[in-house]
Design a protein around this motif. Structure first.
Motif, PDB file in Angstrom:
ATOM      1  N   HIS A 121      31.626   6.749  11.480  1.00  0.00           N
ATOM      2  CA  HIS A 121      31.589   7.904  12.381  1.00  0.00           C
ATOM      3  C   HIS A 121      32.218   7.572  13.737  1.00  0.00           C
ATOM      4  CE1 HIS A 121      29.577  10.862  10.010  1.00  0.00           C
ATOM      5  NE2 HIS A 121      28.425  10.206   9.899  1.00  0.00           N
ATOM      6  N   LEU A 122      31.925   6.397  14.258  1.00  0.00           N
ATOM      7  CA  LEU A 122      32.436   6.021  15.577  1.00  0.00           C
ATOM      8  C   LEU A 122      33.954   5.880  15.572  1.00  0.00           C
ATOM      9  CD1 LEU A 122      29.643   3.493  16.564  1.00  0.00           C
ATOM     10  CD2 LEU A 122      30.254   5.548  17.865  1.00  0.00           C
ATOM     11  N   VAL A 123      34.500   5.273  14.522  1.00  0.00           N
ATOM     12  CA  VAL A 123      35.953   5.134  14.435  1.00  0.00           C
ATOM     13  C   VAL A 123      36.597   6.515  14.326  1.00  0.00           C
ATOM     14  CG1 VAL A 123      37.884   4.143  13.169  1.00  0.00           C
ATOM     15  CG2 VAL A 123      35.759   2.848  13.390  1.00  0.00           C
ATOM     16  N   LEU A 174      35.583  -3.481   7.844  1.00  0.00           N
ATOM     17  CA  LEU A 174      35.442  -2.033   7.733  1.00  0.00           C
ATOM     18  C   LEU A 174      36.104  -1.315   8.907  1.00  0.00           C
ATOM     19  CD1 LEU A 174      34.262   0.454   6.351  1.00  0.00           C
ATOM     20  CD2 LEU A 174      32.118   0.052   7.580  1.00  0.00           C
ATOM     21  N   VAL A 175      35.917  -1.823  10.105  1.00  0.00           N
ATOM     22  CA  VAL A 175      36.505  -1.190  11.284  1.00  0.00           C
ATOM     23  C   VAL A 175      38.023  -1.151  11.160  1.00  0.00           C
ATOM     24  CG1 VAL A 175      36.893  -1.422  13.764  1.00  0.00           C
ATOM     25  CG2 VAL A 175      34.603  -1.777  12.827  1.00  0.00           C
ATOM     26  N   GLU A 176      38.600  -2.286  10.810  1.00  0.00           N
ATOM     27  CA  GLU A 176      40.058  -2.375  10.713  1.00  0.00           C
ATOM     28  C   GLU A 176      40.589  -1.453   9.618  1.00  0.00           C
ATOM     29  OE1 GLU A 176      38.346  -5.701  12.767  1.00  0.00           O
ATOM     30  OE2 GLU A 176      37.946  -4.886  10.771  1.00  0.00           O
ATOM     31  N   ALA A 208      25.163   1.634  18.504  1.00  0.00           N
ATOM     32  CA  ALA A 208      26.070   2.765  18.298  1.00  0.00           C
ATOM     33  C   ALA A 208      26.117   3.660  19.530  1.00  0.00           C
ATOM     34  CB  ALA A 208      25.642   3.557  17.073  1.00  0.00           C
ATOM     35  N   VAL A 209      24.954   3.883  20.154  1.00  0.00           N
ATOM     36  CA  VAL A 209      24.915   4.697  21.369  1.00  0.00           C
ATOM     37  C   VAL A 209      25.697   4.014  22.495  1.00  0.00           C
ATOM     38  CG1 VAL A 209      23.411   5.683  23.146  1.00  0.00           C
ATOM     39  CG2 VAL A 209      22.746   5.798  20.735  1.00  0.00           C
ATOM     40  N   SER A 231      25.730  -2.493  13.073  1.00  0.00           N
ATOM     41  CA  SER A 231      25.584  -3.042  11.722  1.00  0.00           C
ATOM     42  C   SER A 231      25.621  -1.986  10.626  1.00  0.00           C
ATOM     43  CB  SER A 231      24.273  -3.834  11.613  1.00  0.00           C
ATOM     44  OG  SER A 231      23.165  -3.005  11.926  1.00  0.00           O
ATOM     45  N   ASP A 232      25.256  -0.759  10.963  1.00  0.00           N
ATOM     46  CA  ASP A 232      25.191   0.293   9.944  1.00  0.00           C
ATOM     47  C   ASP A 232      26.596   0.819   9.630  1.00  0.00           C
ATOM     48  OD1 ASP A 232      24.965   3.429   9.347  1.00  0.00           O
ATOM     49  OD2 ASP A 232      23.134   2.441   8.639  1.00  0.00           O
TER      50      ASP A 232
END
Length: 871
Positions: A62-64, A89-91, A33-34, A55-56
């Motif tokens: 949060h990143l999106v 999930l990202v999409e 994530a970092v 993976s989390d």
């Protein structure tokens, strides 16, 4: 250091400054994530963030959110989305955000800017006031932006244009300050940045929709100079006292500014010291900086008298302590709460003026409870007139902040003659300038003891008040003067005339004979300026004898004096850089001087415009791009490594990477060379080409004062079998002396021979370009074309050692290249010597030890007429 590593180091530094990782949740994120956060800071496209490695689910969401909305996901969104399957999930999040109204109104925005290459246009200064224009805020930074804009207009030596980003147009538009608000200028020309313009980022732009990294990169590549006002680094130093979204946005902004800005105007010495400390800890670039104390922008000072509300008058009729500032963790009002009993013990009431900001519910509840108890008054919307009244009537003004970059309310209070008590947070003591009393934040009883002593000792209290009567607040005229002082360096040209014959010569030399030869050539053509020589302790006496024998006013310094208590680097490039870096700080050096080595021979009188022309210093470069510099396959040198290292550093910061180590004297300005060497001191492990670093930065940053000029130096290179530049200037003024070359007395014949050799190699370069380029790969139709007895470079796509070659005429070996084994790579091409006679031949390249073939080629050697005997 790679930028992504630098971004992660900054993120890690802020995390380490938290009392606990739990203070700001994202500092406990996974390394994947970092990495994604660092990629966002570096302006990577969404598809390149590497979210597939995260993976989390919560981190992914949060990143999106941060990528598109520049905020973290709210708890409700996290609760809904964390239970979804990781796949898709990202999409899902991306699609939902892109359809949202929030994204269209407030999300991270694309932008376009118009850039022109017209370097001769009148320099303009573009002042970006987007945040103040958008938010309409009137306190803190926005307060400063308005005052700066009022004062700056009409006082700068260049046209000032105020701009703000327009989300609807996705570009910058011109604005003007009208009735204390920035409004768009109707029918104004399109904002177009010319090479040499100045972009002045004065606002709280970490809150803007336009990401600074891609913006700064585009401006830098377009030749636009970037200035920043740096208010403070509190979100890095004390992230637990700032809102998490502010921390993340500020880190992204700071990363871009610290790597791209041409100058930081810091609002206090404390802020400047903190910036330098952070840059040093990150082992990255440290932008040039200066201090611009803020002027008197206190609206309460000019407020008119007004009716004071009864509850305020009731409180202010008794002795009270005044606090001013937004209620947020950084202001440390928890300490105020802890000292309520101290104030009550002395019969002191407390008034706090400040809106409720980002603060914990617990602190807010305690303040509200204290107000209900009767000895505390919290005014969240006090007018300037009320604030003026409170300053005039308070017993003590207090600031207990953890950190302040400046502390305007302290100046405001002092301007009203208040007795002032502050913490030692940030710049508070600096701003107080001896007119305040302060306590250490690490002393839990510090504030209480100060209040006790003031109440108990009326003499001390009256002395403090009397001393404040001598206080004079900074004025905006001083602030603007500092802004103009910095700005003028980006606008004014070099003062003329500047006679080269009087310029100080600054040598590095451990060869007295070579030094004498060089000095004689300068004296021959009229140089009579001073001379400084850096040599070794062992050579000092001989160098002094050379200067005395030539009756030269000279100063000798020793390498060992430059490295007192330090190891002198063994690497040639690193040693040269570190020696010059130290030498250029020596007080004996003039403001402007010529830097050179002892192999520089002046061949003829220099034109008056050789070093300064049309108000600009001429930097003379010999090679267009160090990124394309090739080493010899017979051995990579420290010089080669330095060229590539310097190129990587310059290109990473969006500068040109021309090679200026032209083996002839270069003109340097002492202040600027110190600035640039200090700026990149943390980035030059292993050493860089000191002249190339200096001139490439100066030609872009100070385009008003520097110009790049291609140059030819006789015998640089010694001959063209090793490498050749892209040009040969007809006017050659300097010679690089080689013992094996003819003497300087034969300069005319040398020049004719050198020019003829260049013509021959240049012709071969053209001939070789007609044939299919050969690579060190198996192929049936490779062709090598050249001229008799010359060397040809054959590129390699990968590193290979133990390489040899032979050229055959039928079955006869006419050139045997197996005796000098080569190590080739993409930066060290195979060197093949053409047969001495014209004709058609065959080349075979192989591993010498095993005899295994690498490639083969047809060889065509074209005839060449001899222009000069022996060439």
């Amino acid at each position: 250091m790679e930028f992504k590593d630098n971004a992660k180091a900054l993120f890690g530094l802020a995390g380490d400054n938290c009392k606990s990782k739990a203070d700001v949740d994202f500092f406990s994120w996974s390394s994947a994530a970092v990495d994604a956060v660092a990629s966002i800071f570096c302006g990577e496209a969404f598809a390149n963030l590497g979210l597939e490695r995260v993976s989390d689910n919560e981190e992914v969401v949060h990143l999106v959110y941060y990528y598109y909305l520049r905020r973290l996901a709210d708890p409700g969104a996290i609760e809904r989305l964390r239970v979804r399957e990781r796949a898709g999930l990202v999409e899902y999040c991306q699609a939902a955000i892109l359809r949202s109204e929030e994204y269209s109104l407030h999300g991270r925005s694309d932008f376009t800017i118009d850039l022109s290459a017209n370097a001769d246009a009148t320099t303009q200064v573009f002042v970006d006031v987007t945040n103040t224009t958008t938010t309409k805020a009137r306190t803190g930074i926005q307060r400063v932006v308005r005052e700066l804009s009022r004062e700056l207009q009409g006082s700068a030596p260049a046209p000032i244009i105020y701009i703000a980003y327009s989300r609807s147009a996705k570009t910058f538009k011109r604005v003007a300050l009208s009735n204390d608000e920035f409004v768009e200028v109707e029918a104004a020309p399109v904002v177009c940045f010319n090479r040499g313009d100045v972009y002045f980022d004065v606002d709280g732009s970490w809150g803007d929709a336009v990401s600074r990294w891609p913006l700064y990169q585009q401006l830098r590549r377009g030749g636009v100079r970037i200035l920043n006002i740096h208010y403070d680094a509190a979100p890095i130093l004390f992230p637990m006292y700032s809102h998490p979204i502010t921390v993340l946005r500020f880190l992204e902004h700071f990363f871009a500014a610290s790597n791209c800005s041409d100058h930081f105007l810091c609002i206090s010495e404390a802020v400047q010291k903190d910036y330098v400390k952070i840059a040093t800890l990150l082992k990255g670039r440290c932008a040039p900086s200066s201090v611009m104390p803020l002027g008197n922008v206190f609206s309460a000072l000019s407020a008119t008298e007004e009716e004071i509300p009864p509850e305020v008058r009731a409180f202010s009729s008794q002795r009270f302590v005044l606090f001013v500032g937004t209620v947020e963790p950084r202001k440390n009002y928890s300490l105020l709460i802890q000292n309520f009993k101290t104030f009550e013990r002395h019969g002191l009431k407390v008034i706090l003026v400040g809106k409720k900001g980002w603060e914990s519910d617990e602190v807010v509840a305690q303040l509200e409870a204290a107000q209900q108890a009767g000895n505390f008054l919290w005014l969240q919307n006090a007018t300037d007139g009320v604030l003026k009244h409170l300053y005039e009537t308070c017993y003590v003004y207090a600031s207990v902040a953890h950190y302040e970059g400046y502390g305007l309310p302290v100046l405001e209070a002092l301007s009203y003659g208040c007795a002032v008590v502050t913490s030692d947070g940030g710049a508070l003591e600096e701003v107080g300038r001896g007119y305040t009393l302060s306590f250490r934040l690490d002393d839990e009883q510090g504030l209480s003891r100060l209040v006790d002593s003031l109440v108990a000792d009326t003499v001390q209290y009256q002395a403090l008040k009397a001393n404040v009567g001598n206080f004079h607040a900074p004025v905006w005229a001083d602030s603007i003067a500092k802004v103009l002082e910095v700005m003028e360096v980006f606008l004014l040209k070099v003062e003329q005339p500047l006679a080269w014959e009087k310029l100080q010569l600054v040598y590095i030399s451990i060869r007295p004979d070579s030094l004498q030869r060089s000095l004689l050539s300068f004296k021959k053509f009229g140089h009579d300026g001073a001379v400084v020589v850096l040599t070794s302790d062992a050579m000092k006496a001989q160098v002094e004898e050379v200067l005395a024998s030539l009756n030269i006013n000279g100063t000798v310094r020793c390498d060992e004096d430059m490295f007192v208590g330090e190891r002198i680097p063994a690497d040639h490039q690193e040693r040269n850089f570190q020696l010059r870096k130290r030498l250029y700080n020596d007080p004996v050096l003039d403001t402007v001087f010529l830097s050179l080595d002892d192999d520089a021979i002046l061949l003829k009188p220099l034109p008056a415009t050789y070093y300064v022309e049309n108000g600009r210093y001429n930097g003379h470069f010999y090679y267009s791009s160090m990124a394309n510099w090739n080493a010899s396959p017979f051995g990579i040198t420290s010089y080669d490594q330095g060229q590539w290292r310097t190129s990587a550093l310059l290109c990473a910061h969006a500068y040109d990477d021309k090679a200026y180590s032209a083996h002839q004297p270069q003109i340097l300005e002492k202040r600027l060379v110190q600035e640039i060497y200090d700026e990149y001191a943390n980035c030059v492990a292993g050493g860089v080409d000191e002249w190339s670093l200096y001139f490439n930065v100066c030609v872009q940053r100070y385009s008003n004062r520097f110009a790049a000029r291609p140059v030819t130096t006789l015998h640089w290179p010694e001959d063209f079998s090793s490498w050749m530049p892209g040009w040969f200037n007809s006017e050659v003024h300097y010679m690089n002396y080689y013992p094996a070359s003819a003497s300087a007395a034969d300069a005319f014949i040398n020049l004719l021979s050198f020019a003829a050799a260049y013509d021959k190699y240049h012709a071969q370069r053209i001939i070789g370009g007609v044939a299919k380029p050969v690579r060190l790969l198996p192929a049936e139709d490779n062709v090598v074309a050249g001229l008799p007895g010359l060397w040809v470079d054959i590129k390699a796509d990968q590193g290979m050692s133990g390489v040899g070659y032979r050229i055959y005429a039928g079955e006869t070996v006419v050139v045997d290249g197996s005796r000098d084994i080569q190590a080739v790579s993409p930066r060290a091409p195979l060197k093949v010597k053409m047969p001495a006679e014209p004709g058609e031949f065959r080349l075979n390249v192989f591993y010498v030890e095993s005899g295994a073939d690498i490639t083969s080629a047809s060889v065509i050697v074209f005839p060449w007429r001899q222009a000069l005997q022996g060439v």
